[in-house]
Design an enzyme around this catalytic site. Structure first.
Site, short mmCIF file in Angstrom:
data_model
loop_
_atom_site.label_atom_id
_atom_site.label_comp_id
_atom_site.label_asym_id
_atom_site.label_seq_id
_atom_site.Cartn_x
_atom_site.Cartn_y
_atom_site.Cartn_z
N ASP A 106 36.70 61.76 17.44
CA ASP A 106 37.83 62.14 18.30
C ASP A 106 37.75 61.43 19.65
O ASP A 106 38.76 60.99 20.20
CB ASP A 106 37.84 63.67 18.51
CG ASP A 106 38.03 64.42 17.20
OD1 ASP A 106 38.78 63.96 16.34
OD2 ASP A 106 37.40 65.49 17.04
N HIS B 150 37.86 69.80 15.59
CA HIS B 150 38.09 68.43 15.09
C HIS B 150 39.45 68.36 14.40
O HIS B 150 39.77 69.17 13.56
CB HIS B 150 36.97 68.04 14.12
CG HIS B 150 37.25 66.77 13.40
ND1 HIS B 150 37.43 65.56 14.06
CD2 HIS B 150 37.38 66.49 12.09
CE1 HIS B 150 37.66 64.62 13.18
NE2 HIS B 150 37.64 65.14 11.97
#
Ligand SMILES: NC(=O)c1ccc[n+]([C@@H]2O[C@H](COP(=O)([O-])OP(=O)(O)OC[C@H]3O[C@@H](n4cnc5c(N)ncnc54)[C@H](O)[C@@H]3O)[C@@H](O)[C@H]2O)c1
Ligand SMILES: O=C(O)C[C@H](O)C(=O)O
Length: 380
Positions: A242, A269
């Protein structure tokens, strides 16, 4: 199947992930919180030079590995006075294991870790095809020794004495699936593998990649608790992808140098673009391996005594009302030394809203993971 909703967002920028798919709004000011190369070195995980450069001090091509790689090209006569390749010792001797090593993430991750001078033993475990992967990798003339392990009977040996274990075992998504759709298969895989970690290397740093990370990390925590070896400072959901994505997208969108951008990503996530682009052939593997290698390298540096290692990760947390949360953390020899709360203060209204919006879904994912293990207790 439901679409993925956002369970993560980036701070200090206007980027966001998830199928809500907010494009980068042009009107909002961009704030790169860590803009000097020095602070980037502190916060990016890898030491400043991350490019493939054999002279670099970066651990991936640190002195010893660089020497080994350069050694391959030096004519025999010139080698006479040099230390033999077998004589090269890694800078440090950490044992490292990948569970799911023959997969789309496992293979490139193994290659990247094979280049780390901090690793002396690289143990590769999978239920299939791992022998060939290990044989192939073992021909790279870098210092770590590669060994393959396959099947439940060899799992314990793979894990004995390991300092860092990474788990990318499990199935990836296809277009139209959410990460939660992977739960029924991957929950059991992660549970079984973490049981073995608890039995064989309970002090290891555990990096969970298998999706849904927002549930598999709570599953791992619950297994370790039931085994009586849970150390929340050493259990990490890998959300580095990410951060890597956020940095790339923000730098591209704002025409900034990558070295000047470091975007912390908090929450859980999320993100969905690669699965769609691969159109049924899996999810992110190369960028994931790159991101995981960065997190591994940071962990190894922390274990090795570097007092200046920061990364984002999905961990047990008291920064919000959720029991697990992704935020920036400080890593040390014993795992997490501190959760960094500053990224959550001074949020813009947009960021505040994003944070509140992600909480219900993230809470449900965490509770689902915990309930899974509570319903099927670990084997003694
Ligand atoms: N955290 C993240 O940011 C992130 C990013 C990308 C992918 N992922 C997840 O990582 C996982 C792996 O993705 P991939 O693309 O490498 O998948 P893949 O199918 O290419 O590889 C998975 C590997 O796991 C192995 N495996 C399955 N069951 C196992 C078991 N019980 N023990 C050991 N190995 C086992 C398989 O044999 C295979 O080699 C997926 O769940 C995916 O969703 C997470
Ligand atoms: O999208 C996926 O399912 C894989 C991974 O979590 C990713 O973010 O690329």
């Amino acid at each position: 199947m439901a679409t993925t909703s956002a369970t993560t967002f980036s701070i200090g920028s206007t980027v966001s992930f998830g199928s809500r798919g907010n494009p980068l709004p042009q009107s909002k000011p961009f704030v790169a919180r860590f803009t000097s190369p020095n602070s980037l070195a502190s916060f990016s995980g890898l030491k400043a030079a991350t490019y493939v450069n054999c002279e670099s001090e970066s651990s991936f091509f640190g002195k010893e590995s660089s020497a080994a790689l350069r050694g391959s090209f030096v004519p025999k006569a010139q080698k006479a006075n040099q230390k033999s390749q077998n004589g090269l010792q890694p800078v440090a001797s950490y044992k490292f294991a990948i569970l799911g090593a023959a997969g789309g993430i496992g293979q490139p991750l193994a290659l990247l870790i094979k280049m780390s001078p901090l690793v002396s033993a690289l143990n590769l475990y999978d239920i299939a095809n791992v022998k060939g992967v290990a044989a192939d990798l073992s021909h790279c003339n870098t210092p770590s020794q590669v060994q393959d392990f396959t099947g439940a009977s060899e799992l314990g040996n793979c894990l004995k004495g390991v300092n860092v274990v990474v788990i990318p075992a499990g199935v990836p998504r296809k277009p139209g699936m959410t990460r939660d759709d992977l739960f029924n298969i991957n929950a059991n895989i992660v549970k079984t593998l973490v049981e073995a970690v608890a039995d064989n290397c309970p002090d290891a740093f555990i990096h969970i990649i298998s999706n849904p990370v927002n549930s598999t990390v709570p599953i791992a925590a619950e297994v370790l608790k039931q085994k009586g070896v849970y150390d929340p400072k050493k259990l990490f959901g890998v959300t580095t992808l990410d951060v890597v994505r956020a940095n790339t997208f923000v730098a591209q969108k704002k025409n900034l140098k990558l070295i000047d951008v470091d975007v912390p990503v908090v929450g859980g996530h999320a993100g969905t673009e690669v699965v769609e682009a691969k159109a049924g052939a899996g999810s992110a593997t190369l960028s994931m391996a790159y991101a995981a290698a960065r997190f591994v390298e940071s962990s190894l540096r922390a274990l090795d005594g570097d007092g200046d290692v920061y990364e984002c990760s999905f961990v047990q947390s008291d920064l919000t009302d959720l029991p697990f949360f992704a935020s920036r953390i400080k890593l040390g020899r014993k795992g997490i030394e501190a959760l960094i709360p500053s990224d959550l203060s001074g949020l813009s209204e947009y960021e505040e809203k994003a944070l509140e919006a992600l909480k219900p879904e993230l809470k449900a994912s965490i509770e689902k993971g915990i309930a899974f293990v509570q319903k099927q207790p670990v084997t003694a």
